[in-house]
Design a protein around this motif. Structure first.
Motif, PDB file in Angstrom:
ATOM      1  N   ARG A   1       0.847  -1.197   0.000  1.00 22.31           N
ATOM      2  CA  ARG A   1       0.000   0.000   0.000  1.00 22.31           C
ATOM      3  C   ARG A   1       0.885   1.251   0.000  1.00 22.31           C
ATOM      4  N   PRO A   2       1.479   1.591  -1.142  1.00 19.16           N
ATOM      5  CA  PRO A   2       2.310   2.811  -1.200  1.00 19.16           C
ATOM      6  C   PRO A   2       1.423   4.061  -1.155  1.00 19.16           C
ATOM      7  N   GLU A   3       1.950   5.110  -0.536  1.00 19.55           N
ATOM      8  CA  GLU A   3       1.211   6.373  -0.455  1.00 19.55           C
ATOM      9  C   GLU A   3       1.654   7.282  -1.605  1.00 19.55           C
ATOM     10  N   LEU A   4       0.756   7.529  -2.557  1.00 24.42           N
ATOM     11  CA  LEU A   4       1.054   8.379  -3.707  1.00 24.42           C
ATOM     12  C   LEU A   4       0.212   9.653  -3.608  1.00 24.42           C
ATOM     13  N   ILE A   5       0.868  10.760  -3.294  1.00 25.83           N
ATOM     14  CA  ILE A   5       0.206  12.077  -3.270  1.00 25.83           C
ATOM     15  C   ILE A   5       0.802  12.891  -4.424  1.00 25.83           C
ATOM     16  N   LEU A   6      -0.010  13.084  -5.483  1.00 27.37           N
ATOM     17  CA  LEU A   6       0.477  13.769  -6.669  1.00 27.37           C
ATOM     18  C   LEU A   6       0.371  15.284  -6.495  1.00 27.37           C
ATOM     19  N   ASP A   7       1.235  15.990  -7.239  1.00 29.53           N
ATOM     20  CA  ASP A   7       1.216  17.445  -7.179  1.00 29.53           C
ATOM     21  C   ASP A   7      -0.112  17.973  -7.733  1.00 29.53           C
ATOM     22  N   ARG A   8      -0.530  19.145  -7.222  1.00 30.27           N
ATOM     23  CA  ARG A   8      -1.819  19.717  -7.616  1.00 30.27           C
ATOM     24  C   ARG A   8      -1.863  20.067  -9.106  1.00 30.27           C
ATOM     25  N   SER A   9      -0.709  20.229  -9.690  1.00 24.89           N
ATOM     26  CA  SER A   9      -0.673  20.610 -11.114  1.00 24.89           C
ATOM     27  C   SER A   9      -0.904  19.427 -12.055  1.00 24.89           C
ATOM     28  N   THR A  10      -1.041  18.232 -11.501  1.00 24.94           N
ATOM     29  CA  THR A  10      -1.233  17.037 -12.326  1.00 24.94           C
ATOM     30  C   THR A  10      -2.614  17.094 -12.984  1.00 24.94           C
ATOM     31  N   SER A  11      -2.635  16.828 -14.310  1.00 24.74           N
ATOM     32  CA  SER A  11      -3.895  16.883 -15.048  1.00 24.74           C
ATOM     33  C   SER A  11      -4.667  15.583 -14.887  1.00 24.74           C
ATOM     34  N   SER A  12      -5.948  15.631 -15.245  1.00 25.10           N
ATOM     35  CA  SER A  12      -6.787  14.436 -15.149  1.00 25.10           C
ATOM     36  C   SER A  12      -6.322  13.354 -16.095  1.00 25.10           C
ATOM     37  N   ALA A  13      -5.825  13.772 -17.290  1.00 25.44           N
ATOM     38  CA  ALA A  13      -5.319  12.779 -18.239  1.00 25.44           C
ATOM     39  C   ALA A  13      -4.113  12.051 -17.677  1.00 25.44           C
TER      40      ALA A  13
ATOM     41  N   ALA B   1      11.074  -3.607  -5.944  1.00 22.41           N
ATOM     42  CA  ALA B   1      10.921  -3.709  -7.399  1.00 22.41           C
ATOM     43  C   ALA B   1       9.675  -2.971  -7.870  1.00 22.41           C
ATOM     44  N   LEU B   2       8.580  -3.100  -7.143  1.00 23.01           N
ATOM     45  CA  LEU B   2       7.346  -2.397  -7.523  1.00 23.01           C
ATOM     46  C   LEU B   2       7.509  -0.892  -7.393  1.00 23.01           C
ATOM     47  N   ASN B   3       8.197  -0.471  -6.312  1.00 20.64           N
ATOM     48  CA  ASN B   3       8.398   0.974  -6.122  1.00 20.64           C
ATOM     49  C   ASN B   3       9.254   1.564  -7.253  1.00 20.64           C
ATOM     50  N   LEU B   4      10.277   0.825  -7.664  1.00 22.81           N
ATOM     51  CA  LEU B   4      11.116   1.314  -8.768  1.00 22.81           C
ATOM     52  C   LEU B   4      10.320   1.403 -10.070  1.00 22.81           C
ATOM     53  N   THR B   5       9.464   0.422 -10.292  1.00 20.94           N
ATOM     54  CA  THR B   5       8.625   0.443 -11.498  1.00 20.94           C
ATOM     55  C   THR B   5       7.643   1.621 -11.447  1.00 20.94           C
ATOM     56  N   ALA B   6       7.041   1.841 -10.304  1.00 23.71           N
ATOM     57  CA  ALA B   6       6.117   2.972 -10.158  1.00 23.71           C
ATOM     58  C   ALA B   6       6.833   4.291 -10.359  1.00 23.71           C
ATOM     59  N   LEU B   7       8.086   4.377  -9.851  1.00 20.40           N
ATOM     60  CA  LEU B   7       8.859   5.618 -10.016  1.00 20.40           C
ATOM     61  C   LEU B   7       9.162   5.877 -11.496  1.00 20.40           C
ATOM     62  N   SER B   8       9.470   4.810 -12.235  1.00 23.16           N
ATOM     63  CA  SER B   8       9.737   4.983 -13.669  1.00 23.16           C
ATOM     64  C   SER B   8       8.483   5.437 -14.414  1.00 23.16           C
TER      65      SER B   8
ATOM     66  N   LEU C   1       6.105   7.362 -13.144  1.00 27.74           N
ATOM     67  CA  LEU C   1       5.934   8.773 -12.823  1.00 27.74           C
ATOM     68  C   LEU C   1       6.840   9.627 -13.705  1.00 27.74           C
ATOM     69  N   HIS C   2       8.088   9.161 -13.895  1.00 26.03           N
ATOM     70  CA  HIS C   2       8.998   9.907 -14.761  1.00 26.03           C
ATOM     71  C   HIS C   2       8.538   9.873 -16.221  1.00 26.03           C
ATOM     72  N   LYS C   3       8.034   8.715 -16.645  1.00 24.29           N
ATOM     73  CA  LYS C   3       7.564   8.566 -18.023  1.00 24.29           C
ATOM     74  C   LYS C   3       6.399   9.498 -18.315  1.00 24.29           C
ATOM     75  N   LEU C   4       5.487   9.627 -17.348  1.00 30.11           N
ATOM     76  CA  LEU C   4       4.291  10.444 -17.534  1.00 30.11           C
ATOM     77  C   LEU C   4       4.514  11.880 -17.078  1.00 30.11           C
ATOM     78  N   GLU C   5       5.734  12.188 -16.645  1.00 22.74           N
ATOM     79  CA  GLU C   5       6.094  13.543 -16.209  1.00 22.74           C
ATOM     80  C   GLU C   5       5.167  14.033 -15.108  1.00 22.74           C
ATOM     81  N   ILE C   6       4.977  13.152 -14.086  1.00 22.00           N
ATOM     82  CA  ILE C   6       4.127  13.489 -12.944  1.00 22.00           C
ATOM     83  C   ILE C   6       5.027  13.718 -11.735  1.00 22.00           C
ATOM     84  N   GLU C   7       4.768  14.818 -11.014  1.00 21.52           N
ATOM     85  CA  GLU C   7       5.525  15.147  -9.817  1.00 21.52           C
ATOM     86  C   GLU C   7       4.706  14.781  -8.579  1.00 21.52           C
TER      87      GLU C   7
END
Length: 534
Positions: A442-454, A512-519, A521-527
């Motif tokens: 259960r990782p905690e993912l809090i995305l930046d407010r500037s993240t779009s719905s897409a 391994a899952l955390n590293l995949t999730a981090l990649s 986020l970088h791929k989708l340019e999400i902060e």
């Protein structure tokens, strides 16, 4: 099976042995060895018989005469002891034995057959009345012989100096001494030891008797050693996997117990006396042997039960056997101690009653201990946690190392040890971490407010596909949801379960899952949202 048969046989033999226990006890021997005539008693007796001229050998009363004879005989002063015997009107055949020899023979016979209770004899010059005997005679006791009963009588006779009367052992009894010698004489070996060893005694048993019975015991112990070694060999052939505990039971406690029982049942009684019977019927060695045997037998039974429980996969109950076995062994030792005291003539019930006076205070003091013992039983029976498992109790997390009778020992994640009383531990909310069949991711993912719905939608799709492709991630539940807005940003809830109970493996899979999730986020340019304090 062999051990059970041996145990049953020894119980039967020991029961038969205990049925022969004499009436004289060590307590009575110790009491008799105390001075019988204190100065105060002599003064009181002198007042009672002041009209009689006191005899220098204290033969004024039946009790004084018998006590004087026994005191002289115990010091082997048989010349003095003969002054307490009445030699009037005896046949030449009896007198031919010699007066000191007659006094000695009578003492040896009494020592073997009749416990003289001096307090039961009269302390009055006139002796007892209403005893169905002539007024000049008092009965000390009666002995059984092959030719009929022989009475040990005291008789009031004229003093040797003339005038007053004194008490002596009756000539009717003295005349029967040759018959008593024939009936109750020592064996040749006992006679030789009696005449050649020093006249020392302990607990009323002569030194020569200690030597004689010790030699007998040694012989039977050697015989028992040979028998038990044969039994151990047969048991090993019948059952090659015989445990070390069972083998030790046969070679040690069983050997001693068998030797003591053989010595008690097969040793000749020709050299025994009432004092020796009292000491040996105190069963000190027998009780020690039985106690040792039972304690080791409990260890064997505990070992057998442990092996059976382990084979059935119930290792948890094994830890309860040790404290329960200890409690049973303590109870056996206490029972053996009380039995020994009873055999010696001391009232164990009186001791228990005396202890009962403080029983309430002890019960109050032991209240917490009893609660902890009950808590231990509850922990073992209901088993909310087991030894070796990780649990959360209160605010602590650790591994249970031992559940004792008083406390449960837990080693924390910081490698410190906590001892929690069982009564308190069992009342806590116990979270058994080791019982989980899989571990949540259960990782905690809090995305930046500037993240779009897409971007949020794309991240959800990518995360779901990534989780579904993992073979060790459970299919259900497996979800990634946009749960709402938080002050820091946008909250993405991820919930799935990794199919493992090994925490180290779980950490590797999480990494391994955390590293995949981090990649992703970088791929989708999400902060990710910055921390709150920034």
């Amino acid at each position: 099976m062999l051990i059970r048969v041996c145990l049953l046989a020894l119980i039967v033999v020991s029961g038969l042995c205990g049925a022969t226990q004499g009436k004289v006890t060590v307590k009575e021997i110790l009491q008799q060895q105390q001075p019988e005539r204190s100065e105060q008693e002599q003064a009181e007796q002198a007042q009672e018989i002041e009209e009689v001229l006191l005899d220098k050998l204290h033969r004024e009363t039946p009790r004084g005469a018998m006590q004087g004879y026994l005191n002289a005989a115990r010091t082997r002063d048989f010349a003095l002891a003969s002054d307490y015997l009445d030699f009037r009107n005896l046949s030449p055949e009896v007198l031919a034995l010699g007066k000191p020899q007659l006094a000695e023979i009578l003492y040896l016979v009494l020592d073997r057959t009749l416990w003289v209770d001096l307090q039961s004899l009269s302390s009055q010059p006139q002796g007892k009345s209403q005893d169905l005997l002539p007024s000049y005679r008092d009965l000390v006791g009666e002995l059984k012989t092959s030719e009929g009963p022989v009475q040990i009588l005291l008789q009031r006779v004229p003093a040797d100096s003339g005038g007053d009367y004194i008490w002596k052992i009756s000539n009717a009894t003295v005349a029967q001494i040759p018959l008593l010698k024939k009936q109750y004489s020592y064996s040749p070996s006992g006679e030789w030891l009696y005449k050649n060893l020093p006249d020392h005694s302990f607990l009323g048993v002569k030194l020569w008797q200690w030597v004689y019975y010790s030699a007998n015991l040694l012989v039977y112990l050697l015989l028992a050693f040979a028998i038990t070694r044969v039994l151990a060999f047969i048991a090993k052939r019948i059952k090659p996997d015989l445990s070390a505990e069972a083998s030790g039971l046969i070679n040690g406690p069983l050997c001693l117990l068998l030797g003591v029982i053989l010595a008690r049942n097969l040793a000749s009684e020709a050299n025994s006396t009432l004092a020796s019977k009292a000491v040996f019927e105190g069963a000190t060695l027998l009780i020690i042997a039985w106690t040792w045997f039972v304690l080791r037998a409990i260890d064997v039974v505990r070992y057998r039960f442990s092996q059976r429980l382990i084979q059935k996969g119930n290792e948890q109950a094994v830890y309860l056997l040790r404290p329960l076995g200890n409690v049973v062994q303590i109870a056996v030792v206490i029972m053996a101690l009380f039995l020994w005291l009873e055999n010696l003539g001391f009232s164990a019930t009186t001791l228990v009653a005396g202890l009962g006076i403080g029983g309430l205070a002890v019960a109050l003091a032991a209240q917490k201990s009893v609660e902890n013992i009950i808590g231990a039983i509850t922990l073992y029976s209901s088993a909310p946690v087991r030894v070796g498992q990780v649990c959360r109790f209160g605010e602590q997390v650790g591994t249970v190392e031992e559940i004792g009778l008083r406390a449960t020992r837990v080693r924390t994640l910081n490698r410190t040890v906590i001892h929690v009383p069982n009564a308190r531990f069992v009342d806590m909310e116990l979270e058994n971490i080791s019982e989980r069949e899989r571990i949540a991711y259960r990782p905690e993912l809090i995305l930046d407010r500037s993240t779009s719905s897409a971007q949020v939608s794309a991240l959800q799709t990518e995360l779901i596909q990534m989780l579904e492709q993992q073979p060790d991630v459970a299919d259900n539940p497996c979800r990634v949801r946009f749960t709402g807005f938080v002050p820091r940003g946008l909250c993405i809830e991820v919930l799935c379960y990794i199919e493992t109970t090994d925490f180290n493996e779980y950490l590797a899979r999480c990494e391994a899952l955390n590293l995949t999730a981090l990649s992703l986020l970088h791929k989708l340019e999400i902060e990710l949202a910055p921390p709150e304090h920034l």
